[in-house]
Design a protein around this motif. Structure first.
Motif, PDB file in Angstrom:
ATOM      1  N   UNK A  85      10.330   4.282   2.805  1.00 55.97           N
ATOM      2  CA  UNK A  85      11.781   3.699   2.153  1.00 55.97           C
ATOM      3  C   UNK A  85      11.393   3.755   0.666  1.00 55.97           C
ATOM      4  N   UNK A  86      10.343   3.398  -0.178  1.00 56.64           N
ATOM      5  CA  UNK A  86      10.397   3.480  -1.307  1.00 56.64           C
ATOM      6  C   UNK A  86       9.377   4.212  -1.931  1.00 56.64           C
ATOM      7  N   UNK A  87       8.152   4.104  -1.550  1.00 56.57           N
ATOM      8  CA  UNK A  87       7.020   4.761  -2.403  1.00 56.57           C
ATOM      9  C   UNK A  87       7.095   6.313  -2.429  1.00 56.57           C
ATOM     10  N   UNK A  88       7.729   6.999  -1.356  1.00 56.92           N
ATOM     11  CA  UNK A  88       7.977   8.471  -1.485  1.00 56.92           C
ATOM     12  C   UNK A  88       8.806   8.696  -2.376  1.00 56.92           C
TER      13      UNK A  88
ATOM     14  N   UNK B  73      -1.662  10.092  -7.555  1.00 57.44           N
ATOM     15  CA  UNK B  73      -0.683  11.067  -7.015  1.00 57.44           C
ATOM     16  C   UNK B  73      -1.266  11.967  -5.969  1.00 57.44           C
ATOM     17  N   UNK B  74      -2.586  12.024  -5.891  1.00 54.33           N
ATOM     18  CA  UNK B  74      -3.242  12.905  -4.805  1.00 54.33           C
ATOM     19  C   UNK B  74      -3.073  12.326  -3.430  1.00 54.33           C
ATOM     20  N   UNK B  75      -2.837  10.969  -3.497  1.00 50.84           N
ATOM     21  CA  UNK B  75      -2.629  10.160  -2.309  1.00 50.84           C
ATOM     22  C   UNK B  75      -1.402  10.111  -1.520  1.00 50.84           C
ATOM     23  N   UNK B  76      -0.452  11.037  -2.219  1.00 47.68           N
ATOM     24  CA  UNK B  76       1.101  11.175  -1.438  1.00 47.68           C
ATOM     25  C   UNK B  76       0.809  12.031  -0.183  1.00 47.68           C
TER      26      UNK B  76
ATOM     27  N   UNK C 121       0.809  -1.252  -0.050  1.00 46.20           N
ATOM     28  CA  UNK C 121       0.028  -0.082   0.195  1.00 46.20           C
ATOM     29  C   UNK C 121       0.746   1.296  -0.119  1.00 46.20           C
ATOM     30  N   UNK C 122       1.895   1.174   0.760  1.00 45.63           N
ATOM     31  CA  UNK C 122       2.721   2.487   0.805  1.00 45.63           C
ATOM     32  C   UNK C 122       3.672   2.564  -0.355  1.00 45.63           C
ATOM     33  N   UNK C 123       3.872   1.600  -1.132  1.00 43.19           N
ATOM     34  CA  UNK C 123       4.746   1.716  -2.176  1.00 43.19           C
ATOM     35  C   UNK C 123       3.907   2.033  -3.647  1.00 43.19           C
ATOM     36  N   UNK C 124       2.736   1.022  -3.860  1.00 44.03           N
ATOM     37  CA  UNK C 124       2.047   1.406  -5.116  1.00 44.03           C
ATOM     38  C   UNK C 124       0.824   2.487  -4.860  1.00 44.03           C
TER      39      UNK C 124
END
Length: 233
Positions: A165-168, A115-118, A106-109
């Motif tokens: 770690x990754x998603x950001x 994009x609004x869910x960042x 969930x945090x990566x994909x």
């Protein structure tokens, strides 16, 4: 030689202080072309669908053998204490690590697909809502499953770990930076500049106000006691 070295050491450096060197500004990052961005979003959607299938098989599959072992948990931390109290370390890692790993996608994909869910709060809110729905279905419909609030907390922690770690970084490399109206410490400098410009323009357009003179009553009043006595005499 000794005298010359002493003179060099005691030589004055001058009154002017050296200015620090200004570093050149980094060039703005070139935006990713929209075909590559669309391809990345499609791949992320496909990965999310595959993860949903795996999640449904792991969490929504009935298990009649575990009916006497399951119980509903609404107190945060009770199930985690039970996992840590197990004698076999392998079972503890399986229960805790499995729930954390289920939240990482969930945090990566999610920031790549939407994009609004960042953002940390948005990723945590979306993961919490999805996992709460899964736990409610487990407790009401699935045989051998029960609602556990600790599973939701562990899944949310995994989503936070995956985003940091990754998603950001992945979402920033694919999507353009998000525009922020307000920052944590106030308004951005651009809005402050525009605000000061509008104020100066408004002040320049106004006519100067005339200072009002003293009224007749105030002018007739004596300022001190001596002048008042002199007028009476």
């Amino acid at each position: 030689m000794a005298q010359s070295s002493v003179r060099r050491a005691t030589r004055p450096t001058g009154g002017r202080a050296r200015k620090p060197r200004e570093r050149p500004d980094a060039p703005p990052r070139a935006p990713v072309p929209w075909p590559l961005r669309a391809l990345a979003m499609l791949l992320a959607c496909a990965a999310m669908v595959a993860f949903g299938v795996v999640l449904a098989r792991l969490t929504l599959q009935p298990s009649s053998a575990s009916v006497p072992l399951t119980h509903t948990n609404l107190r945060p931390g009770d199930s985690i204490r039970d996992y840590l109290a197990q004698p076999a370390f392998r079972d503890t890692v399986k229960q805790l690590g499995g729930n954390i790993v289920l939240g990482v996608p969930f945090g990566v994909l999610l920031p790549v697909i939407l994009p609004k869910a960042r953002g940390v709060l948005r990723v945590l809110a979306a993961t919490t809502v999805v996992m709460l729905c899964v736990e409610v279905v487990q407790g009401l419909v699935i045989t051998g499953r029960a609602f556990d609030i600790d599973d939701v907390l562990l899944n949310t922690g995994g989503a936070l770990l995956g985003y940091l770690l990754i998603g950001r970084r992945l979402s920033r490399s694919i999507h353009p930076p998000r525009r922020r109206r307000f920052r944590w410490y106030g308004r951005p400098p651009e809005s402050r500049d525009t605000r000061t410009r509008t104020r100066t323009k408004a002040k320049a357009g106004r006519r100067p106000r005339k200072k009002a003179g003293p009224s007749r009553e105030k002018a007739d009043r004596p300022r001190t006691m001596t002048t008042w006595l002199r007028r009476k005499e």
